[in-house]
Design an enzyme around this catalytic site. Structure first.
Site, PDB file in Angstrom:
ATOM      1  N   GLY A  11      -6.833  85.233   8.509  1.00 54.16           N
ATOM      2  CA  GLY A  11      -7.519  83.836   8.307  1.00 54.16           C
ATOM      3  C   GLY A  11      -7.342  83.126   7.633  1.00 54.16           C
ATOM      4  N   ARG A  72      -2.003  88.461  10.024  1.00 54.95           N
ATOM      5  CA  ARG A  72      -3.311  89.359  10.088  1.00 54.95           C
ATOM      6  C   ARG A  72      -2.157  90.707   9.971  1.00 54.95           C
ATOM      7  NH1 ARG A  72      -8.097  87.723  10.025  1.00 54.95           N
ATOM      8  NH2 ARG A  72      -8.895  86.613  11.601  1.00 54.95           N
ATOM      9  N   ASP A 103     -11.026  90.771   2.966  1.00 54.65           N
ATOM     10  CA  ASP A 103     -12.108  91.622   3.032  1.00 54.65           C
ATOM     11  C   ASP A 103     -10.476  92.725   2.917  1.00 54.65           C
ATOM     12  OD1 ASP A 103     -12.682  91.856   5.676  1.00 54.65           O
ATOM     13  OD2 ASP A 103     -14.206  92.553   4.978  1.00 54.65           O
ATOM     14  N   THR A 125     -11.746  82.963   2.736  1.00 55.42           N
ATOM     15  CA  THR A 125     -12.520  82.791   4.047  1.00 55.42           C
ATOM     16  C   THR A 125     -13.396  82.326   4.748  1.00 55.42           C
ATOM     17  OG1 THR A 125     -13.338  84.382   5.673  1.00 55.42           O
ATOM     18  CG2 THR A 125     -13.074  85.530   3.548  1.00 55.42           C
ATOM     19  N   ASP A 127     -15.765  82.387   6.083  1.00 54.77           N
ATOM     20  CA  ASP A 127     -16.603  83.005   6.816  1.00 54.77           C
ATOM     21  C   ASP A 127     -17.805  83.389   5.326  1.00 54.77           C
ATOM     22  OD1 ASP A 127     -15.731  83.460   8.777  1.00 54.77           O
ATOM     23  OD2 ASP A 127     -14.416  85.519   8.530  1.00 54.77           O
ATOM     24  N   ASP A 129     -18.576  85.982   3.851  1.00 53.35           N
ATOM     25  CA  ASP A 129     -18.881  87.352   4.546  1.00 53.35           C
ATOM     26  C   ASP A 129     -18.602  88.399   2.893  1.00 53.35           C
ATOM     27  OD1 ASP A 129     -16.535  87.833   4.134  1.00 53.35           O
ATOM     28  OD2 ASP A 129     -16.435  88.304   6.708  1.00 53.35           O
ATOM     29  N   ARG A 162     -30.950  66.117  25.748  1.00 50.52           N
ATOM     30  CA  ARG A 162     -30.491  67.128  26.471  1.00 50.52           C
ATOM     31  C   ARG A 162     -30.406  68.722  24.982  1.00 50.52           C
ATOM     32  NH1 ARG A 162     -24.718  65.676  28.798  1.00 50.52           N
ATOM     33  NH2 ARG A 162     -25.265  65.180  30.923  1.00 50.52           N
ATOM     34  N   ARG A 171     -17.804  85.938  12.208  1.00 49.95           N
ATOM     35  CA  ARG A 171     -17.568  87.325  11.824  1.00 49.95           C
ATOM     36  C   ARG A 171     -18.637  87.617  12.304  1.00 49.95           C
ATOM     37  NH1 ARG A 171     -12.354  89.868  11.924  1.00 49.95           N
ATOM     38  NH2 ARG A 171     -11.270  87.923  11.021  1.00 49.95           N
ATOM     39  N   GLU A 187     -32.003  72.523  15.530  1.00 47.63           N
ATOM     40  CA  GLU A 187     -33.516  72.620  15.503  1.00 47.63           C
ATOM     41  C   GLU A 187     -33.737  74.557  15.238  1.00 47.63           C
ATOM     42  OE1 GLU A 187     -31.863  69.810  16.421  1.00 47.63           O
ATOM     43  OE2 GLU A 187     -33.487  69.118  15.945  1.00 47.63           O
TER      44      GLU A 187
HETATM   45  O1  F6P Z   1     -12.735  85.810   9.099  1.00 46.79           O
HETATM   46  C1  F6P Z   1     -11.841  83.912   9.206  1.00 46.79           C
HETATM   47  C2  F6P Z   1     -12.372  83.635  10.800  1.00 46.79           C
HETATM   48  O2  F6P Z   1     -11.881  82.235  11.106  1.00 46.79           O
HETATM   49  C3  F6P Z   1     -13.667  84.091  11.595  1.00 46.79           C
HETATM   50  O3  F6P Z   1     -14.781  82.802  11.737  1.00 46.79           O
HETATM   51  C4  F6P Z   1     -12.867  84.385  12.802  1.00 46.79           C
HETATM   52  O4  F6P Z   1     -13.884  85.102  13.966  1.00 46.79           O
HETATM   53  C5  F6P Z   1     -11.859  84.702  12.583  1.00 46.79           C
HETATM   54  O5  F6P Z   1     -11.010  84.917  11.389  1.00 46.79           O
HETATM   55  C6  F6P Z   1     -10.655  84.110  14.040  1.00 46.79           C
HETATM   56  O6  F6P Z   1      -9.738  84.930  14.254  1.00 46.79           O
HETATM   57  P1  F6P Z   1      -7.944  84.843  14.698  1.00 46.79           P
HETATM   58  O7  F6P Z   1      -7.744  83.000  14.242  1.00 46.79           O
HETATM   59  O8  F6P Z   1      -7.233  85.721  14.159  1.00 46.79           O
HETATM   60  O9  F6P Z   1      -8.174  84.197  15.896  1.00 46.79           O
END
Ligand code: F6P
Length: 319
Positions: A11, A72, A103, A125, A127, A129, A162, A171, A187
């Protein structure tokens, strides 16, 4: 080492372009030929490789996405795919490779490194992560995008009295929700690392209402439960009109933030310098305000530790 190549994989994340710029310029500064590989490992398998020069990276430091394209790659997971990739690198006489991604990308880098290509991996990334580094490139830009969305949602949330659910990416990691929730004054935040409790969310909404609070922003990390199911549960239990926004890939774009550019530029430069010292199989990290490195295997196996004390602060500040 005379020739180095660079690819972006997985990504995309805002900050990949400043890394590409730094790698290309550092190579040229040191008299090394630099090659771009289009669309990650897929491009490497196809031999989509071209020489870059100083101008190839002009005017990209401020641009989101990646000028090299990303993918990917399923084929690179096969032995045949890896053999093709290796052959193309050998045909171009490329000895060093810089890979940018998360990763999955790092595991690919580890394969090439074990097959004799000197490889350095840079964590890119949104994320955040990866447990071995404090930050991954793109994370802060993404958090800024979410904060902007929270601020806009709060306006309309207050106008209508609302609850508004904002689903964010991550992820299996709650860092985007956690950090944007804290900085945006949400919140409630729902993250994979803390067990989801609908009663806690609804009690907070009801308590807020009792003291005249009109808005309620819930930041939900993707993959825990459907935001529409959450809406249904809130409307049933708290009897509050609720709306859903799924922020999606907007979080992956935009001009990289200052911190992402600063980390990216340093990592790009360090990656080339490590290759020039014949170092290989390393993943760069950003720790204690410094670029450091660990073996790629260590990077992919480090467990990400969730910042529970930050989560508790969000809870305390959002009463
Ligand atoms: O790893 C980055 C990310 O944006 C994640 O947050 C998300 O779950 C995933 O890639 C989405 O992947 P794609 O762009 O292949 O839909």
């Amino acid at each position: 080492m005379k020739k180095i190549a660079i690819l972006t994989s997985g990504g995309d994340s805002p900050g990949m372009n400043p890394v590409i710029r730094a790698v290309v310029r550092t190579c040229i500064y040191h008299g090394i030929k630099i090659y771009g590989i289009r669309f990650g490992y897929d491009g490497l398998i196809k031999g989509d490789i071209f020489e870059m020069n100083v101008s190839s990276v002009a005017d990209i430091i401020q641009k989101g996405g990646t000028i090299l394209g990303s993918a990917r790659s399923k084929e690179f997971l096969t032995i045949e795919g890896q053999e093709k990739a290796l052959k193309n690198l050998q045909d171009f006489e490329i000895e060093g490779l810089v890979v940018l991604g998360g990763d999955g990308t790092f595991r690919g880098a580890n394969v090439l490194s074990r097959r004799g290509i000197k490889t350095i991996a840079i964590p890119c990334t949104i994320d955040n992560d990866m447990g071995y580094t404090d930050y991954t490139i793109g994370f802060f830009t993404s958090v800024n995008t979410v904060i902007e969305a929270i601020s806009k949602l709060r306006d309309t949330s207050s106008s209508h009295g609302r609850a508004n659910i904002l689903e964010v990416m991550g992820r299996k990691c709650g860092d985007i929700a956690l950090n944007s929730g804290l900085a945006g004054g949400a919140e409630s935040i729902i993250v994979p690392e803390v067990e989801f409790d609908i009663n806690k969310v609804c009690n907070k909404i009801i308590c807020g209402r009792k003291r005249g609070k009109l808005h309620h922003i819930i930041v939900l990390t993707e993959g825990i439960l459907s935001p529409y199911e959450l809406k249904r549960q809130i409307q049933e239990k708290a009897k509050i009109d609720t709306r859903v926004t799924v922020l999606g890939h907007i979080q992956r774009g935009g001009t990289p933030s200052s911190i992402d550019r600063i980390i990216a530029s340093q990592m790009g430069s360090v990656a080339v310098k490590l290759l020039l010292q014949d170092k290989t199989d390393l993943a760069l990290s950003f720790k204690n305000n410094q670029v450091e490195y660990v073996p790629i295997e260590e990077a992919v196996s480090s467990k990400k530790i969730f910042n529970k004390s930050m989560y508790d602060i969000v809870d305390e500040l959002s009463i």
